[in-house]
Write a protein that holds these residues in place. Structure first.
Motif, PDB file in Angstrom:
ATOM      1  N   GLY A 109      40.373  39.922  32.260  1.00 36.13           N
ATOM      2  CA  GLY A 109      39.872  41.166  31.698  1.00 36.13           C
ATOM      3  C   GLY A 109      40.986  42.061  31.184  1.00 36.13           C
ATOM      4  N   TRP A 154      39.041  37.455  37.146  1.00 37.19           N
ATOM      5  CA  TRP A 154      38.475  38.425  36.204  1.00 37.19           C
ATOM      6  C   TRP A 154      39.459  39.555  35.914  1.00 37.19           C
ATOM      7  N   PHE A 166      41.173  33.814  32.275  1.00 38.32           N
ATOM      8  CA  PHE A 166      40.229  33.811  33.398  1.00 38.32           C
ATOM      9  C   PHE A 166      39.989  32.400  33.923  1.00 38.32           C
ATOM     10  N   GLN A 220      37.452  34.752  42.328  1.00 34.48           N
ATOM     11  CA  GLN A 220      36.797  35.050  41.056  1.00 34.48           C
ATOM     12  C   GLN A 220      37.168  36.450  40.567  1.00 34.48           C
TER      13      GLN A 220
END
Length: 286
Positions: A96, A92, A220, A88
């Motif tokens: 991001g 991200w 993502f 995860q």
């Protein structure tokens, strides 16, 4: 207030789609559509904005590789997923960074940061071949430099931890990896088209949208789905930069997957957007 509520209630039905491209209904459009980019535009080469855009793509891809490769290495270095940010966290980091970098560079170069995105936009006549080739070269150079800086800071760890290179995971066939890359890139490029669509901005003006946000979120989500299969490429420059700097046989064995898959996915997304989604982009006559 009542007028605003009515706009929201009407929503997507505010512009009924009844006439195809090429009809006289083009005069009824309530938004400005940029003309198709020429295949070759030599005049661009004399413009500072052209060269500045390529530099922006280089720096953005450099930063993208630097942050994401370090994140991947940090997860692999940990004794367990629970002792690190895990899959995860990797997802991200990729999503991001794309959100931040597209936000920073969209006004300069369009914020592609990905040869597949550039290729898809080229097929949709959003930019010239001259600019597309220039962007792809600068993206690849930026990716190589970004991965190179990571290796320069920690060469032993870089080689020991795989250098963030993309490979098809054991237990999956090359066909599975190719399919994952095609569909993953389709999701990304389709999101790019939708988030930057002039018609959507006019039709859904009551729904504020920041284009980099859905693009980063798409990256993502695709990473969450395909990290276990291919490590998630969906960006040939990212895969190339890590493969060149890591430079081990296993990084090159399946490398074609990370070019063929994204380019096919981008082409399909461009065709779907142009032929299906944007085939009837006009409101009805009053």
């Amino acid at each position: 207030m009542e007028g605003k509520e009515e706009d929201v209630r009407v929503g997507a039905n505010k512009f009924p789609e009844r006439q195809p491209i090429g009809t006289s209904a083009q005069s009824d459009k309530d938004y400005k559509e940029p003309p198709p980019a020429p295949l070759f535009e030599p005049g661009e080469l004399a413009s500072w904005s052209f060269w500045r855009a390529g530099i922006a793509e280089f720096i953005a891809t450099f930063l993208f590789l630097y942050i994401t490769v370090l994140t991947v290495m940090g997860v692999k270095r940990s004794p367990s997923m629970c002792a690190s940010v895990g899959i995860q966290g990797i997802a991200w980091a990729f999503g991001g960074m794309i959100f931040a970098l597209v936000y920073c560079t969209a006004g300069v170069s369009g914020g592609h940061i990905n040869p597949a995105v550039t290729f898809g936009l080229f097929l949709a006549r959003k930019l010239s071949l001259t600019r597309a080739v220039y962007y792809i070269v600068m993206q690849c150079l930026g990716a190589i430099c970004g991965a190179g800086v990571v290796k320069g800071f920690q060469p032993k760890q870089y080689q020991a931890l795989g250098g963030g290179a993309n490979t098809v995971a054991p237990g999956y066939t090359k066909g599975s990896g190719l399919g994952a890359e095609i569909i993953g890139t389709f999701v990304l490029v389709y999101t790019v088209f939708s988030a930057t669509d002039a018609k959507r901005n006019a039709r859904d003006s009551h729904v504020p949208i920041l284009a980099p946000l859905p693009i980063g979120f798409a990256v993502f989500l695709v990473h969450l789905a395909t990290i276990p299969i291919t490590g998630t490429g969906i960006n040939p420059a990212r895969s190339l930069g890590a493969a060149i700097i890591f430079n081990k046989d296993n990084a090159w064995d399946d490398h074609w997957v990370f070019w063929v898959g994204p380019f096919i996915g981008a082409a399909l997304a461009a065709l779907y957007h142009v032929i299906v989604i944007r085939a009837i982009p006009f409101k009805s006559r009053s």
